[in-house]
Design a protein around this motif. Structure first.
Motif, PDB file in Angstrom:
ATOM      1  N   ALA A   1      11.314  13.972 -15.231  1.00 52.39           N
ATOM      2  CA  ALA A   1      12.462  13.838 -14.324  1.00 52.39           C
ATOM      3  C   ALA A   1      12.002  13.626 -12.886  1.00 52.39           C
ATOM      4  CB  ALA A   1      13.364  15.068 -14.424  1.00 52.39           C
ATOM      5  N   LYS A   2      10.966  14.349 -12.484  1.00 57.58           N
ATOM      6  CA  LYS A   2      10.447  14.195 -11.117  1.00 57.58           C
ATOM      7  C   LYS A   2       9.868  12.793 -10.934  1.00 57.58           C
ATOM      8  CE  LYS A   2       7.175  15.975  -7.752  1.00 57.58           C
ATOM      9  NZ  LYS A   2       6.129  16.946  -7.452  1.00 57.58           N
ATOM     10  N   ALA A   3       9.132  12.310 -11.934  1.00 56.80           N
ATOM     11  CA  ALA A   3       8.520  10.981 -11.838  1.00 56.80           C
ATOM     12  C   ALA A   3       9.585   9.900 -11.714  1.00 56.80           C
ATOM     13  CB  ALA A   3       7.634  10.725 -13.055  1.00 56.80           C
ATOM     14  N   ILE A   4      10.597   9.981 -12.552  1.00 53.71           N
ATOM     15  CA  ILE A   4      11.679   8.990 -12.496  1.00 53.71           C
ATOM     16  C   ILE A   4      12.414   9.079 -11.161  1.00 53.71           C
ATOM     17  CG2 ILE A   4      13.910   8.351 -13.516  1.00 53.71           C
ATOM     18  CD1 ILE A   4      12.620   9.005 -16.264  1.00 53.71           C
ATOM     19  N   SER A   5      12.606  10.275 -10.673  1.00 52.05           N
ATOM     20  CA  SER A   5      13.251  10.463  -9.375  1.00 52.05           C
ATOM     21  C   SER A   5      12.414   9.858  -8.253  1.00 52.05           C
ATOM     22  CB  SER A   5      13.467  11.961  -9.127  1.00 52.05           C
ATOM     23  OG  SER A   5      14.001  12.181  -7.850  1.00 52.05           O
ATOM     24  N   LEU A   6      11.107   9.998  -8.332  1.00 50.28           N
ATOM     25  CA  LEU A   6      10.228   9.413  -7.309  1.00 50.28           C
ATOM     26  C   LEU A   6      10.277   7.886  -7.339  1.00 50.28           C
ATOM     27  CD1 LEU A   6       7.162  11.818  -7.655  1.00 50.28           C
ATOM     28  CD2 LEU A   6       8.657  11.587  -5.655  1.00 50.28           C
ATOM     29  N   VAL A   7      10.327   7.318  -8.537  1.00 49.44           N
ATOM     30  CA  VAL A   7      10.424   5.861  -8.657  1.00 49.44           C
ATOM     31  C   VAL A   7      11.756   5.384  -8.073  1.00 49.44           C
ATOM     32  CG1 VAL A   7      10.657   3.939 -10.292  1.00 49.44           C
ATOM     33  CG2 VAL A   7       8.837   5.625 -10.604  1.00 49.44           C
ATOM     34  N   ARG A   8      12.835   6.063  -8.424  1.00 49.33           N
ATOM     35  CA  ARG A   8      14.158   5.670  -7.897  1.00 49.33           C
ATOM     36  C   ARG A   8      14.206   5.776  -6.388  1.00 49.33           C
ATOM     37  NH1 ARG A   8      17.807   8.658 -12.437  1.00 49.33           N
ATOM     38  NH2 ARG A   8      17.664   7.001 -13.995  1.00 49.33           N
TER      39      ARG A   8
ATOM     40  N   GLY B   1       0.820  -1.219   0.000  1.00 51.92           N
ATOM     41  CA  GLY B   1       0.000   0.000   0.000  1.00 51.92           C
ATOM     42  C   GLY B   1       0.848   1.261   0.000  1.00 51.92           C
ATOM     43  N   GLN B   2       1.911   1.256   0.781  1.00 51.78           N
ATOM     44  CA  GLN B   2       2.813   2.410   0.832  1.00 51.78           C
ATOM     45  C   GLN B   2       3.475   2.623  -0.540  1.00 51.78           C
ATOM     46  OE1 GLN B   2       5.943   2.077   3.732  1.00 51.78           O
ATOM     47  NE2 GLN B   2       6.805   4.063   3.235  1.00 51.78           N
ATOM     48  N   ILE B   3       3.954   1.537  -1.131  1.00 49.77           N
ATOM     49  CA  ILE B   3       4.616   1.650  -2.432  1.00 49.77           C
ATOM     50  C   ILE B   3       3.615   2.081  -3.503  1.00 49.77           C
ATOM     51  CG2 ILE B   3       5.841   0.376  -4.238  1.00 49.77           C
ATOM     52  CD1 ILE B   3       7.098  -1.328  -1.981  1.00 49.77           C
ATOM     53  N   GLN B   4       2.401   1.567  -3.437  1.00 54.49           N
ATOM     54  CA  GLN B   4       1.384   1.970  -4.413  1.00 54.49           C
ATOM     55  C   GLN B   4       1.129   3.477  -4.333  1.00 54.49           C
ATOM     56  OE1 GLN B   4       1.433  -0.466  -6.697  1.00 54.49           O
ATOM     57  NE2 GLN B   4      -0.715  -0.014  -6.988  1.00 54.49           N
ATOM     58  N   GLY B   5       1.131   4.036  -3.136  1.00 57.93           N
ATOM     59  CA  GLY B   5       0.979   5.484  -2.984  1.00 57.93           C
ATOM     60  C   GLY B   5       2.141   6.233  -3.635  1.00 57.93           C
ATOM     61  N   GLU B   6       3.340   5.706  -3.468  1.00 53.77           N
ATOM     62  CA  GLU B   6       4.517   6.327  -4.086  1.00 53.77           C
ATOM     63  C   GLU B   6       4.473   6.200  -5.602  1.00 53.77           C
ATOM     64  OE1 GLU B   6       7.184   5.304  -0.127  1.00 53.77           O
ATOM     65  OE2 GLU B   6       7.615   4.239  -1.985  1.00 53.77           O
ATOM     66  N   ILE B   7       3.992   5.051  -6.091  1.00 51.10           N
ATOM     67  CA  ILE B   7       3.861   4.862  -7.535  1.00 51.10           C
ATOM     68  C   ILE B   7       2.798   5.818  -8.092  1.00 51.10           C
ATOM     69  CG2 ILE B   7       3.078   3.242  -9.323  1.00 51.10           C
ATOM     70  CD1 ILE B   7       4.483   1.018  -7.714  1.00 51.10           C
ATOM     71  N   SER B   8       1.711   5.992  -7.369  1.00 51.04           N
ATOM     72  CA  SER B   8       0.652   6.912  -7.811  1.00 51.04           C
ATOM     73  C   SER B   8       1.176   8.333  -7.913  1.00 51.04           C
ATOM     74  CB  SER B   8      -0.533   6.868  -6.847  1.00 51.04           C
ATOM     75  OG  SER B   8      -1.147   5.604  -6.890  1.00 51.04           O
ATOM     76  N   GLU B   9       1.997   8.732  -6.966  1.00 48.25           N
ATOM     77  CA  GLU B   9       2.601  10.068  -7.002  1.00 48.25           C
ATOM     78  C   GLU B   9       3.517  10.214  -8.217  1.00 48.25           C
ATOM     79  OE1 GLU B   9       5.333  13.052  -4.221  1.00 48.25           O
ATOM     80  OE2 GLU B   9       4.782  11.073  -3.449  1.00 48.25           O
ATOM     81  N   ALA B  10       4.293   9.190  -8.497  1.00 47.23           N
ATOM     82  CA  ALA B  10       5.176   9.211  -9.666  1.00 47.23           C
ATOM     83  C   ALA B  10       4.359   9.225 -10.955  1.00 47.23           C
ATOM     84  CB  ALA B  10       6.114   8.003  -9.645  1.00 47.23           C
ATOM     85  N   ALA B  11       3.280   8.448 -11.006  1.00 45.12           N
ATOM     86  CA  ALA B  11       2.425   8.410 -12.197  1.00 45.12           C
ATOM     87  C   ALA B  11       1.778   9.761 -12.446  1.00 45.12           C
ATOM     88  CB  ALA B  11       1.368   7.323 -12.051  1.00 45.12           C
ATOM     89  N   ALA B  12       1.362  10.441 -11.383  1.00 49.21           N
ATOM     90  CA  ALA B  12       0.753  11.769 -11.527  1.00 49.21           C
ATOM     91  C   ALA B  12       1.774  12.764 -12.066  1.00 49.21           C
ATOM     92  CB  ALA B  12       0.185  12.238 -10.186  1.00 49.21           C
ATOM     93  N   ALA B  13       2.987  12.708 -11.549  1.00 52.21           N
ATOM     94  CA  ALA B  13       4.043  13.603 -12.043  1.00 52.21           C
ATOM     95  C   ALA B  13       4.333  13.311 -13.512  1.00 52.21           C
ATOM     96  CB  ALA B  13       5.304  13.449 -11.201  1.00 52.21           C
ATOM     97  N   CYS B  14       4.350  12.056 -13.872  1.00 48.51           N
ATOM     98  CA  CYS B  14       4.621  11.652 -15.245  1.00 48.51           C
ATOM     99  C   CYS B  14       3.529  12.154 -16.187  1.00 48.51           C
ATOM    100  CB  CYS B  14       4.742  10.135 -15.333  1.00 48.51           C
ATOM    101  SG  CYS B  14       5.222   9.508 -16.949  1.00 48.51           S
ATOM    102  N   SER B  15       2.275  11.970 -15.787  1.00 50.06           N
ATOM    103  CA  SER B  15       1.168  12.383 -16.654  1.00 50.06           C
ATOM    104  C   SER B  15       1.061  13.897 -16.789  1.00 50.06           C
ATOM    105  CB  SER B  15      -0.152  11.790 -16.167  1.00 50.06           C
ATOM    106  OG  SER B  15      -0.495  12.313 -14.912  1.00 50.06           O
ATOM    107  N   SER B  16       1.646  14.626 -15.852  1.00 50.72           N
ATOM    108  CA  SER B  16       1.630  16.095 -15.956  1.00 50.72           C
ATOM    109  C   SER B  16       2.877  16.636 -16.648  1.00 50.72           C
ATOM    110  CB  SER B  16       1.471  16.726 -14.571  1.00 50.72           C
ATOM    111  OG  SER B  16       2.632  16.524 -13.786  1.00 50.72           O
ATOM    112  N   GLY B  17       3.672  15.732 -17.225  1.00 50.95           N
ATOM    113  CA  GLY B  17       4.835  16.156 -17.997  1.00 50.95           C
ATOM    114  C   GLY B  17       6.110  16.358 -17.196  1.00 50.95           C
ATOM    115  N   GLN B  18       6.111  15.948 -15.950  1.00 45.17           N
ATOM    116  CA  GLN B  18       7.293  16.104 -15.096  1.00 45.17           C
ATOM    117  C   GLN B  18       8.077  14.786 -15.082  1.00 45.17           C
ATOM    118  OE1 GLN B  18       5.688  17.281 -11.327  1.00 45.17           O
ATOM    119  NE2 GLN B  18       5.068  19.304 -12.048  1.00 45.17           N
TER     120      GLN B  18
END
Length: 112
Positions: free
Chosen positions: A94-101, A75-92
């Motif tokens: 580098a931020k999305a990849i950084s969140l995944v890493r 559940g914790q990781i899914q929340g982090e993935i959702s945050e990265a997915a949102a950053a990715c879909s908004s065109g960010q």
């Protein structure tokens, strides 16, 4: 009772010889092979942040199904993935990849 020098040397030599006796080696047991993923598992393809997010999500879902991660961590990781997915879909990208890493590093996954 006192040992003669000859007996003392003999006992010492025997003790040392027993330390150097050849040992019978036992063959190392092969660890059982365990698959980390089902044979039908396909890693998602894709480039950039969307591919990175998709692959991490697939790995986490597989780890949950295999019992390698518990529900609360999932559940914790899914929340982090959702945050990265949102950053990715908004065109960010580098931020999305950084969140995944960062999430991978935090939870002990390679490539973090």
């Amino acid at each position: 009772m006192r040992l003669s020098a000859f007996h003392a040397v003999s006992l010492t030599a025997m003790a040392l010889a027993s330390c150097n006796a050849p040992r019978q080696s036992q063959p190392a047991a092969e660890p059982p092979q365990q698959s980390a993923a089902p044979s039908a598992f396909q890693m998602p393809e894709g480039a950039g942040c969307s591919g990175s997010v998709s692959r991490y999500k697939a790995v986490i879902e597989n780890d949950l199904s295999m019992g390698h991660v518990n529900q609360s961590v999932y559940g914790q990781i899914q929340g982090e993935i959702s945050e990265a997915a949102a950053a990715c879909s908004s065109g960010q990208d580098a931020k999305a990849i950084s969140l995944v890493r960062a999430s991978k590093a935090r939870h002990g996954y390679p490539g973090g």
